[in-house]
Structure formats: C-alpha cells, structure tokens
Design an enzyme around this catalytic site. Structure first.
Site, PDB file in Angstrom:
ATOM      1  N   GLU A 241     -30.060   8.603 -10.524  1.00 59.99           N
ATOM      2  CA  GLU A 241     -31.327   8.233  -9.892  1.00 59.99           C
ATOM      3  C   GLU A 241     -32.491   8.311 -10.896  1.00 59.99           C
ATOM      4  O   GLU A 241     -33.332   7.409 -10.920  1.00 59.99           O
ATOM      5  CB  GLU A 241     -31.561   9.174  -8.704  1.00 59.99           C
TER       6      GLU A 241
ATOM      7  N   SER B 108     -32.239  14.950  -6.493  1.00 57.86           N
ATOM      8  CA  SER B 108     -30.906  14.329  -6.508  1.00 57.86           C
ATOM      9  C   SER B 108     -30.715  13.617  -7.844  1.00 57.86           C
ATOM     10  O   SER B 108     -31.525  12.762  -8.203  1.00 57.86           O
ATOM     11  CB  SER B 108     -30.774  13.292  -5.395  1.00 57.86           C
TER      12      SER B 108
ATOM     13  N   ARG C  46     -33.823   3.601  -2.939  1.00 59.13           N
ATOM     14  CA  ARG C  46     -34.278   4.139  -4.233  1.00 59.13           C
ATOM     15  C   ARG C  46     -34.505   3.005  -5.247  1.00 59.13           C
ATOM     16  O   ARG C  46     -34.187   3.123  -6.424  1.00 59.13           O
ATOM     17  CB  ARG C  46     -33.264   5.128  -4.817  1.00 59.13           C
TER      18      ARG C  46
END
Ligand code: EPU
Length: 345
Positions: free
Chosen positions: A341, A245, A171
């Site tokens: 995130e 998420s 990520r």
C-alpha cells in the site's frame, strides 16, 4: 524571480527521519516547507528545481524511504478549515492540504458536522487522503468527497476535480496514475450529510459500542469507539515506526477463493459487487506464520499481521526485504499476490 525561493527557503541535505511514520533515517537532497500555494509556481519556473525528482510530503504515513532522496521534498504545511457552503442535503467543508487528517476529523465533529467519524485516527494529512482514497470501518474518503483543487506543475495552473474525475478505487485514485508526479493537491472539499445516519457495518464497531452500553450512538461516540479499537490494534507511529496496513487486501476471482476456502475453511473473504472476493491480507500473512516475526530490524506487528514495523534503526531496505519475503511466502502457500500500500521512494 526564482532567487528568493531557492536562496532563502530551500534547505540542503535535510533529515527526513521525523517526517516519515516508519522513522526511517534518510535525507533529502533539497527540502522546502510549503506554506502557500504561490510557492509552487516559483518552483515550477526555477529550472534548477523544476527538473529535480519531486516528493510531496504530507504526514509521511504512507511512504517507505528506501534510501536518501536525490530530489526536492515539498513538505505541505498549509492550514485552514472552513464551512464554505450548505444546502438541504449537505455541509461543504474545505480543508487545506497541510492539515492533519485526524485533527480535521475532530474539528468537524466538534463543529457539528458528522460523517467522517469512521475515518478517525487515520495517520496522515488532508492532502494525502484522496491519493489513496483512505478508508476504514465501512467508509471511504470518496463517500464524503466533493471536490479538490490542485496545482499542475507542468501547465503551471490551478485546477479543480470533482469526485468522478478523481477515479477513486480501493486505495487508489488518478493521483497514483495519470497525475502522479504532476499534480500537488492544495485543498479538499467534503460534502458532509445534514441527515446523518450511523454507519456500523463493521462488527468491531458494534461490539465496542455494545460493550460501552450504547445502542444509538452519536457520531462522536462512534469516533471514540474507533479511536479505542485502533489504539488497541494498531501501533502508535510515535512509539513504534509503521505505515498502517502495509499490503492491500487482494481481490481474487470466485473460483480462486473457492479453492482456498476448500483448503482453509476459516479463510476470511468478503464478496464484492462484481462477483469477485476480497481476501484479508492480514489473515493470509498470519496464517503463513509471519505474525510477530522479525527480519533484522524490520518486523511484523504482533497484534496485526498486516502492519510492518521498524523495531529500531531499520533502513527502508530492511522493511522492503521483509515485505518481499512475505510476498514470496504468501504467493507460494496460497497462490495470492500481495501488493504494497505505501509508496516506495
Ligand atoms: N486477521 C488475522 N490476523 C491478523 C490480522 C487480521 O487473522 O494478524 C483477520 C481478522 O481477524 C479479520 C480480517 O483478517 O477477520 C481483517 O482484519 P481487520 O478487520 O483488522 O482489517 P484489515 O483488513 O486488516 C482494513 C484496512 C485498514 C482499516 C481496517 C478497518 C486495508 C489494507 N486495511 O484492515 O486500513 O483500518 O480494514 O476498516 O484495507 C490502512 O489502510 O492503513 C488501514 C489500517
């Protein structure tokens, strides 16, 4: 030269509610829908615009608006997908940054170019995908990435980056670091395998296909299975605001993981190549008792504790307060730091 851009296209006090998947009601001081790359050069030459804080918006699916944005939102709205080359190994497919990610994945499958099926139904745009190196069910964008072109707002020129130059991580990419607030991604080229093999490392996917009686699936069947799994587990942003998420899965040392495992034998962890362990943040949050809980209008999704949701009318600060409470509690109970995130703006 700059008058036409600012006079005819820039909109002031623009509502962003429909442009972020959390459905947060915030506005932008200035907004421009970008339909061509050439508009970027005009903006970078207009002193009144070039000095404003900038937010490049794709699908708005990895974003938490914590208040009104006192700058210029550049909304990527470019389109186009094409086969730009092929060799013995791969097909090279280029897509404009403004294309919707899932519609792009479906286009590749319909045109006989498999390889992106595990990344089906991820919200967001093609241009946003490399920034956080999107991933799901054992495949990350970097596995299928070939190159991209971007516009440098400081040097005022277009440049290309190959896979190594993008510094992809979990990520993560160079666009969250050295090129943050500087580069605007224009298009992305993927290398999709001619000799395709199914990637079914994830038990969820094999089980879904087995239940449908499929043991040697096509790329399209894997895509359908993943669409079914995601639809069951993750809330549809059109119905309930969310950004997928909310936390990354934290990576800890083997020693730290062993201590936790002794305490919690059902701890979910995955060994990494370097000897460290990735923990399932959803499991930690669930075990800490947060699943299904609300704090004001912000909530933890009842089917997946890793997803924070807008229960209706939540402000960005409500979501941020819930996230902070979860972080503090998981830190206290497990000694593990959770990192969000989405980008906070
Ligand atoms: N779990 C719980 N309780 C929960 C949620 C999860 O116990 O409330 C457990 C699950 O039982 C499972 C483990 O935690 O054993 C991991 O959960 P899951 O398989 O659902 O995947 P994840 O780690 O939560 C990651 C990605 C997703 C991606 C899926 C599938 C991150 C932060 N998330 O989720 O990506 O779709 O794997 O590959 O890496 C996203 O980034 O927005 C995203 C949705």
């Amino acid at each position: 030269m700059n008058a036409d851009t600012s006079d005819t296209s820039i909109q002031r006090n623009f509502p962003l509610r429909g442009l972020n998947t959390f459905g947060i009601d915030a506005s932008a001081a200035a907004y421009l829908k970008l339909t061509s790359a050439s508009m970027l050069e005009k903006i970078s030459r207009d002193a009144s615009l070039a000095n404003l804080p900038r937010l490049v918006l794709g699908g708005g699916s990895n974003l938490l608006l914590t208040g009104d944005f006192q700058g210029l939102v550049l909304h990527m709205a470019t389109s186009g997908i094409e086969l730009v080359g092929e060799d013995d190994e791969v097909f090279y497919i280029r897509a404009a940054a403004g294309e919707n990610w899932h519609r792009f994945v479906l286009w590749t499958l319909e045109h006989g170019f498999p390889g992106l099926e595990n990344l089906s139904l991820i919200p967001g745009s093609v241009g946003a995908a490399p920034i956080q190196n999107i991933g799901a069910y054992g495949v990350e964008l970097k596995d299928r990435f070939f190159s991209l072109t971007a516009y440098d707002m400081v040097d005022r020129k277009t440049f290309s980056l190959d896979r190594n130059a993008c510094r992809f991580g979990y990520r993560d990419s160079i666009f969250k670091h050295a090129l943050r607030d500087r580069a605007v991604i224009l298009d992305v080229t993927f290398a999709l395998p001619r000799h395709w093999q199914a990637n079914m490392k994830y038990a969820d996917v094999t089980q879904e296909l087995a239940a449908a009686g499929i043991d040697s699936p096509s790329a399209r069947q894997i895509s359908d299975a993943i669409i079914a799994i995601r639809t069951r587990k993750l809330p549809d942003p059109a119905v309930i605001g969310n950004a997928g998420s909310f936390f990354k899965n934290p990576v800890v040392s083997q020693a730290a993981r062993d201590v936790l495992l002794a305490r919690c034998p059902d701890l979910v962890s995955y060994a990494q190549a370097d000897g460290s362990y990735k923990l399932a943040a959803g499991w930690l949050i669930d075990r800490a008792g947060w699943k299904g809980r609300n704090l004001g209008a912000a909530g933890v999704y009842e089917k997946q504790a890793l997803v924070l949701v807008n229960r209706g009318g939540a402000k960005g600060s409500d979501i941020a307060a819930l996230a902070a409470a979860i972080q503090a509690d998981v830190q206290e109970k497990f000694g593990v730091a959770l990192e969000p995130e989405p980008v906070f703006v």
